[in-house]
Write a protein that holds these residues in place. Structure first.
Motif, mmCIF file in Angstrom:
data_model
loop_
_atom_site.group_PDB
_atom_site.id
_atom_site.type_symbol
_atom_site.label_atom_id
_atom_site.label_comp_id
_atom_site.label_asym_id
_atom_site.label_seq_id
_atom_site.Cartn_x
_atom_site.Cartn_y
_atom_site.Cartn_z
ATOM 1 N N SER A 302 0.958 -1.148 -0.018
ATOM 2 C CA SER A 302 -0.115 0.387 0.143
ATOM 3 C C SER A 302 1.022 1.275 0.168
ATOM 4 C CB SER A 302 -1.228 0.199 1.216
ATOM 5 O OG SER A 302 -1.838 -1.115 1.198
ATOM 6 N N SER A 318 -1.921 -2.152 -5.256
ATOM 7 C CA SER A 318 -2.742 -2.583 -5.333
ATOM 8 C C SER A 318 -3.256 -3.531 -5.039
ATOM 9 C CB SER A 318 -3.816 -1.216 -5.061
ATOM 10 O OG SER A 318 -5.152 -1.697 -4.767
ATOM 11 N N SER A 321 -1.331 -6.011 -2.146
ATOM 12 C CA SER A 321 -2.002 -5.950 -1.260
ATOM 13 C C SER A 321 -3.370 -6.093 -0.308
ATOM 14 C CB SER A 321 -1.991 -4.298 -0.624
ATOM 15 O OG SER A 321 -2.765 -3.641 0.683
ATOM 16 N N GLN A 322 -4.145 -6.552 -1.118
ATOM 17 C CA GLN A 322 -5.542 -7.274 -1.028
ATOM 18 C C GLN A 322 -5.348 -8.280 -0.871
ATOM 19 O OE1 GLN A 322 -8.565 -5.254 -0.378
ATOM 20 N NE2 GLN A 322 -7.247 -3.211 -0.756
ATOM 21 N N HIS A 348 -13.212 -8.965 -4.302
ATOM 22 C CA HIS A 348 -11.688 -8.306 -4.586
ATOM 23 C C HIS A 348 -11.739 -7.691 -6.079
ATOM 24 C CE1 HIS A 348 -7.841 -8.421 -5.905
ATOM 25 N NE2 HIS A 348 -7.416 -7.745 -5.800
ATOM 26 N N MET A 395 -12.516 -1.283 -1.892
ATOM 27 C CA MET A 395 -10.846 -1.397 -2.019
ATOM 28 C C MET A 395 -10.741 -0.771 -0.719
ATOM 29 S SD MET A 395 -10.340 -3.636 -4.703
ATOM 30 C CE MET A 395 -8.112 -3.726 -4.426
ATOM 31 N N ALA A 396 -11.487 0.382 0.357
ATOM 32 C CA ALA A 396 -10.494 1.455 0.979
ATOM 33 C C ALA A 396 -12.331 0.074 2.430
ATOM 34 C CB ALA A 396 -10.506 1.920 0.927
ATOM 35 N N SER A 429 -3.958 -0.020 6.444
ATOM 36 C CA SER A 429 -4.035 -0.762 5.274
ATOM 37 C C SER A 429 -5.391 0.040 5.245
ATOM 38 C CB SER A 429 -4.339 -2.206 5.128
ATOM 39 O OG SER A 429 -4.429 -2.598 3.234
ATOM 40 N N ASN A 433 -5.325 3.149 1.704
ATOM 41 C CA ASN A 433 -6.130 2.319 0.456
ATOM 42 C C ASN A 433 -7.142 4.413 -0.158
ATOM 43 O OD1 ASN A 433 -6.806 -0.578 -0.972
ATOM 44 N ND2 ASN A 433 -5.773 -0.740 1.284
#
Length: 566
Positions: A302, A318, A321-322, A348, A395-396, A429, A433
């Motif tokens: 991130s 991204s 991270s996800q 995701h 995503m956030a 995280s 995001n």
């Protein structure tokens, strides 16, 4: 669960495999070629979807090719976990097939027949991964997936694309060797010598591993997780993924946000849930190190994403991270965390596919790839940027989008297990995001090309590493030779590919962005419809998760694990 012999698992794999020679034979008839691609995608999804009611009611569909001399079967089996991945991949192949038509024709790309054939091969391999009944079968399809996706990674045929392809092969084949080593070790530990062992997936883990030598069991776990962790992009095995963004955007979307990277986290899920099991993992003490690696990856990726100006590369970090959200949910071994980790697989996929599709549409319509060139682009592409905003919010972890539901479950699981550090990592995280997605959405709608705020985080490249060398490594940026002949900017495509027929490259035209309105004038509906479909799926999974079939499948996976309480 009850095992039922059926041809449907095999048919789900073969339907796209058989289509490969048909697609290749239609090179001179592109309309028919693409009609076949779409028809096959619908057929594959229909076969997979037909097994949903039976699996949810306790049936496992099994097909065996036969046994090897050692007694290991090459077999397919559709259980809830396999169905989760298989249903997702087959559903999103339909969406991506339509999008690919708009993208490839919009750029007048070369080798389109090879592209669609390689896509069909990749989906056949992905479904094979999903429906594998044991580690050996999974290894076979895992390697086939690498081979079939290589032509897609190197599609542009530039030196950069070839370098990225070599790096991709080096990493993923290396991971495959680790998976094979772990598979052999599991077989040895669960039998006597080289007889009587097993690698068959068993909910809650293979019982014999509980009595195996702890050191060797930890070694087997490490090999398997490292091997699958390559495609899951766990750090430090992640750098192939950003470089693979040189591929066409539909490839980045489905294969690098759904099929390829999800095969990695799916493999880790099999190891955690169906090979070792939560109890043996806890006894061996391998759960905490796995959770620590996942937490480090999701935070570090991130931070790196904040410094990427190229939109696809920011999305790539991204993704790294996800994916670790999924691994962290699995490593926590708590019922809610397992639900959240597995639910984040489709969540995701829907959100990241939306984001990649938006990046591709922006590139096709405006030849713009850098975030710093996108101020005011919401005027030119309003529907695309609204969809981007929806997916970015998810995503956030913003409520009403899919990402909120899956991350909520993971955080609740972390708190129930007393893992406050990991819960804090998830929250941090989420803030990161917002930090790397919100400026994109804000400048698209609330700034203009002649008046926008410079983003300090984008002024310098983190670590000075940006480009791919011919040998597959990274190289620092250097000043160009003043005497060197450089391509004209308007003729340079998304990551170095030349198109002499492009009239404009990068950022708004001299007279500013056109106002295309909200009725779809910004792009072809071959691209807009898939973007809006993927964004809608993100909203549905976020607003009505109890009625979404993916949540029901995930709950069937977790409730089928002995001793796990949701």
């Amino acid at each position: 669960m009850t095992d039922v012999a059926s041809l449907r698992p095999l048919l789900a794999v073969l339907v796209s495999a058989v289509a490969i020679p048909v697609i290749l034979s239609l090179k001179e008839r592109p309309n028919v070629r693409e009609a076949v691609t779409i028809a096959v995608a619908f057929a594959k999804f229909a076969v997979v979807a037909s097994m949903v009611p039976g699996v949810l009611s306790g049936t496992r569909y099994v097909f065996s090719v036969g046994q090897f001399a050692t007694g290991i079967e090459l077999a397919l089996r559709v259980d809830p976990l396999g169905l989760l991945f298989g249903l997702l991949a087959s559903l999103l192949w339909i969406v991506t097939s339509f999008y690919s038509i708009g993208y490839m024709r919009g750029l007048n790309e070369h080798a389109q027949t090879r592209y669609f054939a390689a896509f069909a091969a990749s989906l056949a391999s992905a479904i094979g991964v999903a429906f594998s009944a044991n580690l050996l079968t999974l290894f076979v399809f895992y390697e086939l997936l690498t081979v079939s996706t290589y032509p897609l990674v190197t599609h542009d045929e530039t030196e950069q694309a070839r370098a990225a392809g070599r790096k991709y092969l080096a990493y993923t084949f290396g991971g495959g060797v680790a998976v094979l080593g772990g598979t052999v070790l599991v077989f040895f530990l669960t039998g006597t010598g080289m007889t009587g062992g097993t690698t068959a997936f068993t909910p809650g883990g293979i019982a014999a591993l509980a009595n195996a030598d702890p050191t060797l069991a930890r070694a087997a776990f490490a090999l398997l997780v490292a091997g699958f962790g390559v495609k899951a992009a766990l750090m430090p095995m992640h750098s192939w993924l950003p470089d693979a963004m040189v591929a066409p955007t539909p490839v980045s979307g489905l294969l690098h946000a759904v099929a390829v990277v999800k095969s990695g986290v799916f493999g880790i899920a099999r190891v955690v849930l169906d090979v070792f099991g939560p109890d043996v993992m806890a006894d061996l003490g391998v759960d905490l190190p796995l959770a620590a690696v996942a937490a480090f990856t999701l935070l570090t990726a991130s931070v790196i994403a904040l410094r990427k100006d190229n939109l696809k590369r920011r999305l790539a970090y991204s993704t790294i991270s996800q994916l670790s959200y999924i691994v962290l949910g699995l490593a926590l071994l708590e019922g809610p965390a397992l639900v959240g980790g597995l639910l984040h697989i489709p969540a995701h996929a829907f959100m990241k596919l939306t984001l990649f599709f938006c990046a591709g549409a922006i590139h096709v319509e405006t030849h713009t790839d850098d975030i710093s060139d996108m101020a005011g682009i919401g005027t030119r592409m309003p529907l695309t940027m609204v969809a981007f905003g929806v997916a970015a919010a998810g995503m956030a972890g913003i409520p009403l989008v899919a990402g909120f539901v899956s991350k909520w479950y993971i955080i609740i699981g972390a708190l129930e297990g007393g893992s406050l550090v990991f819960a804090a990592a998830l929250l941090v995280s989420g803030v990161l995001n917002i930090a790397y997605f919100w400026p994109i959405v804000y400048q698209a709608f609330f700034e203009s090309p002649d008046s926008y705020d410079e983003k300090p985080l984008l002024e310098e490249v983190l670590g000075g590493r940006t480009a791919v060398r011919a040998d597959g490594g990274d190289e620092a940026v250097t000043e160009p030779d003043a005497d060197a002949e450089m391509p004209r900017p308007e003729h340079v495509d998304h990551l170095g590919k030349h198109h002499e027929d492009h009239e404009h490259h990068g950022g708004p035209p001299a007279d500013g962005w056109d106002d295309r309105g909200w009725l779809g004038g910004e792009s072809t509906w071959f691209m807009l419809a898939p973007i809006l479909t993927a964004a809608t799926l993100s909203l549905l999974l976020g607003t009505v998760p109890d009625t979404a079939v993916f949540l029901r499948i995930v709950e069937a996976v977790v409730t089928g694990l002995p001793g796990v309480v949701v």
